[in-house]
Motif scaffolding. Structure first.
Motif, PDB file in Angstrom:
ATOM      1  N   GLN A  84       0.827  -1.210   0.000  1.00 41.73           N
ATOM      2  CA  GLN A  84       0.000   0.000   0.000  1.00 41.73           C
ATOM      3  C   GLN A  84       0.859   1.257   0.000  1.00 41.73           C
ATOM      4  OE1 GLN A  84      -3.166   0.222   2.850  1.00 41.73           O
ATOM      5  NE2 GLN A  84      -4.061  -1.704   2.168  1.00 41.73           N
ATOM      6  N   LEU A  85       1.925   1.264   0.793  1.00 44.09           N
ATOM      7  CA  LEU A  85       2.818   2.427   0.809  1.00 44.09           C
ATOM      8  C   LEU A  85       3.462   2.626  -0.560  1.00 44.09           C
ATOM      9  CD1 LEU A  85       4.496   1.930   4.297  1.00 44.09           C
ATOM     10  CD2 LEU A  85       2.795   3.668   3.676  1.00 44.09           C
ATOM     11  N   GLN A  86       3.940   1.543  -1.151  1.00 41.51           N
ATOM     12  CA  GLN A  86       4.573   1.645  -2.462  1.00 41.51           C
ATOM     13  C   GLN A  86       3.583   2.116  -3.519  1.00 41.51           C
ATOM     14  OE1 GLN A  86       6.255  -2.334  -2.711  1.00 41.51           O
ATOM     15  NE2 GLN A  86       8.229  -1.625  -1.922  1.00 41.51           N
ATOM     16  N   SER A  87       2.334   1.664  -3.440  1.00 42.65           N
ATOM     17  CA  SER A  87       1.330   2.077  -4.430  1.00 42.65           C
ATOM     18  C   SER A  87       1.018   3.570  -4.340  1.00 42.65           C
ATOM     19  CB  SER A  87       0.051   1.250  -4.278  1.00 42.65           C
ATOM     20  OG  SER A  87      -0.687   1.674  -3.139  1.00 42.65           O
ATOM     21  N   GLN A  88       1.322   4.176  -3.190  1.00 42.67           N
ATOM     22  CA  GLN A  88       1.090   5.604  -3.002  1.00 42.67           C
ATOM     23  C   GLN A  88       2.394   6.407  -3.092  1.00 42.67           C
ATOM     24  OE1 GLN A  88      -1.982   6.563   0.053  1.00 42.67           O
ATOM     25  NE2 GLN A  88      -1.829   4.359   0.465  1.00 42.67           N
ATOM     26  N   ASN A  89       3.457   5.740  -3.577  1.00 47.36           N
ATOM     27  CA  ASN A  89       4.774   6.374  -3.736  1.00 47.36           C
ATOM     28  C   ASN A  89       5.324   6.947  -2.436  1.00 47.36           C
ATOM     29  OD1 ASN A  89       4.964   5.847  -6.542  1.00 47.36           O
ATOM     30  ND2 ASN A  89       3.521   7.517  -6.895  1.00 47.36           N
ATOM     31  N   ILE A  90       5.064   6.248  -1.327  1.00 45.13           N
ATOM     32  CA  ILE A  90       5.611   6.634  -0.034  1.00 45.13           C
ATOM     33  C   ILE A  90       6.950   5.921   0.126  1.00 45.13           C
ATOM     34  CG2 ILE A  90       5.271   6.599   2.477  1.00 45.13           C
ATOM     35  CD1 ILE A  90       3.205   8.336   0.951  1.00 45.13           C
ATOM     36  N   GLU A  91       8.007   6.682   0.345  1.00 48.86           N
ATOM     37  CA  GLU A  91       9.336   6.100   0.504  1.00 48.86           C
ATOM     38  C   GLU A  91       9.469   5.441   1.875  1.00 48.86           C
ATOM     39  OE1 GLU A  91      14.049   7.332   0.765  1.00 48.86           O
ATOM     40  OE2 GLU A  91      12.565   8.893   0.365  1.00 48.86           O
ATOM     41  N   ILE A  92       9.789   4.176   1.882  1.00 49.89           N
ATOM     42  CA  ILE A  92      10.046   3.455   3.126  1.00 49.89           C
ATOM     43  C   ILE A  92      11.496   3.729   3.510  1.00 49.89           C
ATOM     44  CG2 ILE A  92      10.244   1.166   4.176  1.00 49.89           C
ATOM     45  CD1 ILE A  92       7.924   0.321   2.264  1.00 49.89           C
ATOM     46  N   VAL A  93      11.693   4.265   4.714  1.00 51.14           N
ATOM     47  CA  VAL A  93      13.049   4.613   5.140  1.00 51.14           C
ATOM     48  C   VAL A  93      13.726   3.477   5.917  1.00 51.14           C
ATOM     49  CG1 VAL A  93      12.667   7.101   5.077  1.00 51.14           C
ATOM     50  CG2 VAL A  93      12.286   5.869   7.200  1.00 51.14           C
ATOM     51  N   GLU A  94      12.926   2.549   6.436  1.00 51.68           N
ATOM     52  CA  GLU A  94      13.489   1.353   7.071  1.00 51.68           C
ATOM     53  C   GLU A  94      12.404   0.299   7.181  1.00 51.68           C
ATOM     54  OE1 GLU A  94      15.114  -0.010  11.402  1.00 51.68           O
ATOM     55  OE2 GLU A  94      16.046   1.790  10.560  1.00 51.68           O
ATOM     56  N   GLY A  95      12.827  -0.953   7.062  1.00 50.27           N
ATOM     57  CA  GLY A  95      11.918  -2.064   7.285  1.00 50.27           C
ATOM     58  C   GLY A  95      11.438  -2.679   5.982  1.00 50.27           C
ATOM     59  N   PRO A  96      10.625  -3.704   6.195  1.00 49.36           N
ATOM     60  CA  PRO A  96      10.183  -4.260   7.468  1.00 49.36           C
ATOM     61  C   PRO A  96      11.348  -4.825   8.280  1.00 49.36           C
ATOM     62  CG  PRO A  96       8.855  -5.118   5.646  1.00 49.36           C
ATOM     63  CD  PRO A  96      10.002  -4.378   5.053  1.00 49.36           C
ATOM     64  N   ALA A  97      11.258  -4.604   9.586  1.00 47.95           N
ATOM     65  CA  ALA A  97      12.293  -5.063  10.501  1.00 47.95           C
ATOM     66  C   ALA A  97      11.677  -5.337  11.866  1.00 47.95           C
ATOM     67  CB  ALA A  97      13.388  -4.000  10.639  1.00 47.95           C
ATOM     68  N   GLU A  98      12.274  -6.283  12.592  1.00 47.50           N
ATOM     69  CA  GLU A  98      11.793  -6.600  13.929  1.00 47.50           C
ATOM     70  C   GLU A  98      12.274  -5.532  14.915  1.00 47.50           C
ATOM     71  OE1 GLU A  98      12.818 -10.026  16.956  1.00 47.50           O
ATOM     72  OE2 GLU A  98      11.557 -10.787  15.318  1.00 47.50           O
ATOM     73  N   LYS A  99      11.351  -5.059  15.753  1.00 46.22           N
ATOM     74  CA  LYS A  99      11.641  -4.030  16.753  1.00 46.22           C
ATOM     75  C   LYS A  99      11.046  -4.451  18.096  1.00 46.22           C
ATOM     76  CE  LYS A  99      13.525  -1.311  13.734  1.00 46.22           C
ATOM     77  NZ  LYS A  99      14.877  -0.827  13.803  1.00 46.22           N
ATOM     78  N   ALA A 100      11.428  -3.743  19.144  1.00 47.75           N
ATOM     79  CA  ALA A 100      10.861  -3.981  20.476  1.00 47.75           C
ATOM     80  C   ALA A 100       9.736  -2.989  20.700  1.00 47.75           C
ATOM     81  CB  ALA A 100      11.936  -3.811  21.536  1.00 47.75           C
ATOM     82  N   GLY A 101       8.549  -3.498  20.994  1.00 54.05           N
ATOM     83  CA  GLY A 101       7.398  -2.643  21.263  1.00 54.05           C
ATOM     84  C   GLY A 101       7.108  -2.560  22.749  1.00 54.05           C
ATOM     85  N   ALA A 102       5.994  -1.928  23.079  1.00 55.32           N
ATOM     86  CA  ALA A 102       5.617  -1.729  24.476  1.00 55.32           C
ATOM     87  C   ALA A 102       5.301  -3.037  25.185  1.00 55.32           C
ATOM     88  CB  ALA A 102       4.412  -0.793  24.561  1.00 55.32           C
ATOM     89  N   VAL A 103       4.723  -4.013  24.458  1.00 57.39           N
ATOM     90  CA  VAL A 103       4.325  -5.264  25.106  1.00 57.39           C
ATOM     91  C   VAL A 103       4.919  -6.497  24.433  1.00 57.39           C
ATOM     92  CG1 VAL A 103       2.200  -4.293  26.045  1.00 57.39           C
ATOM     93  CG2 VAL A 103       2.156  -5.405  23.805  1.00 57.39           C
ATOM     94  N   GLY A 104       5.929  -6.294  23.606  1.00 52.16           N
ATOM     95  CA  GLY A 104       6.548  -7.430  22.933  1.00 52.16           C
ATOM     96  C   GLY A 104       7.170  -7.014  21.614  1.00 52.16           C
ATOM     97  N   LYS A 105       7.517  -8.007  20.817  1.00 50.25           N
ATOM     98  CA  LYS A 105       8.173  -7.746  19.542  1.00 50.25           C
ATOM     99  C   LYS A 105       7.185  -7.254  18.503  1.00 50.25           C
ATOM    100  CE  LYS A 105      11.709 -11.082  20.476  1.00 50.25           C
ATOM    101  NZ  LYS A 105      13.042 -11.124  20.083  1.00 50.25           N
ATOM    102  N   LEU A 106       7.702  -6.379  17.617  1.00 50.13           N
ATOM    103  CA  LEU A 106       6.930  -5.824  16.515  1.00 50.13           C
ATOM    104  C   LEU A 106       7.645  -6.113  15.204  1.00 50.13           C
ATOM    105  CD1 LEU A 106       6.341  -2.190  17.881  1.00 50.13           C
ATOM    106  CD2 LEU A 106       4.732  -4.104  17.998  1.00 50.13           C
ATOM    107  N   MET A 107       6.893  -6.182  14.135  1.00 44.01           N
ATOM    108  CA  MET A 107       7.445  -6.129  12.781  1.00 44.01           C
ATOM    109  C   MET A 107       7.022  -4.767  12.257  1.00 44.01           C
ATOM    110  SD  MET A 107       9.311  -7.447  10.476  1.00 44.01           S
ATOM    111  CE  MET A 107       9.581  -9.065  11.180  1.00 44.01           C
ATOM    112  N   SER A 108       8.011  -3.921  11.916  1.00 44.36           N
ATOM    113  CA  SER A 108       7.734  -2.510  11.643  1.00 44.36           C
ATOM    114  C   SER A 108       8.284  -2.041  10.312  1.00 44.36           C
ATOM    115  CB  SER A 108       8.375  -1.637  12.733  1.00 44.36           C
ATOM    116  OG  SER A 108       7.852  -1.945  13.998  1.00 44.36           O
TER     117      SER A 108
END
Length: 126
Positions: A84-108
């Protein structure tokens, strides 16, 4: 004092209309005019207040556009988020990547809004 959650965050922006359009179209948030000239974005039970950098109250005079950095959660598979981001020409600056969230791991994935605020969209890993 016991803090249990967020009520809202505030983004200082150069152009309110551009910001509202970006968040409505890219992330599907709903824009509401709370009072004449005072706008906010809503998603689920959350709110982002949008503050015009040219009309800051004295309390917020040192706030600058582009200094925000926040994370929102989605159940949409990360591959679909990226598509969806690519279809709207939004530049992804990082990711997808695993990160630490407030209550566990995230894919961001990270990208920037029109003012340069860093937006993180994440899935909670189960």
């Amino acid at each position: 004092m016991h803090i249990y959650g967020f009520d809202h965050i505030v983004l200082c922006v150069r152009n309110v209309d551009s910001t509202l359009d970006f968040y409505r179209h890219v992330l599907g948030m709903a824009a509401h005019e709370e009072r004449p000239g005072k706008w906010s974005l809503h998603f689920g039970s959350n709110k982002i207040s949008v503050q015009n950098a040219n009309d800051l109250p004295s309390l917020a005079k040192k706030t600058v556009p582009g200094s925000g950095n926040f994370c929102v959660l989605t159940d949409l598979p990360m591959a679909d988020v990226v598509a969806q981001l690519q279809s709207q020409n939004i530049e992804i600056v990082e990711g997808p990547a695993e990160k630490a969230g407030a209550v566990g791991k995230l894919m961001s994935v990270y990208f920037r809004d029109p003012d340069g605020n860093l937006v993180e969209v994440s899935n909670r890993k189960r």
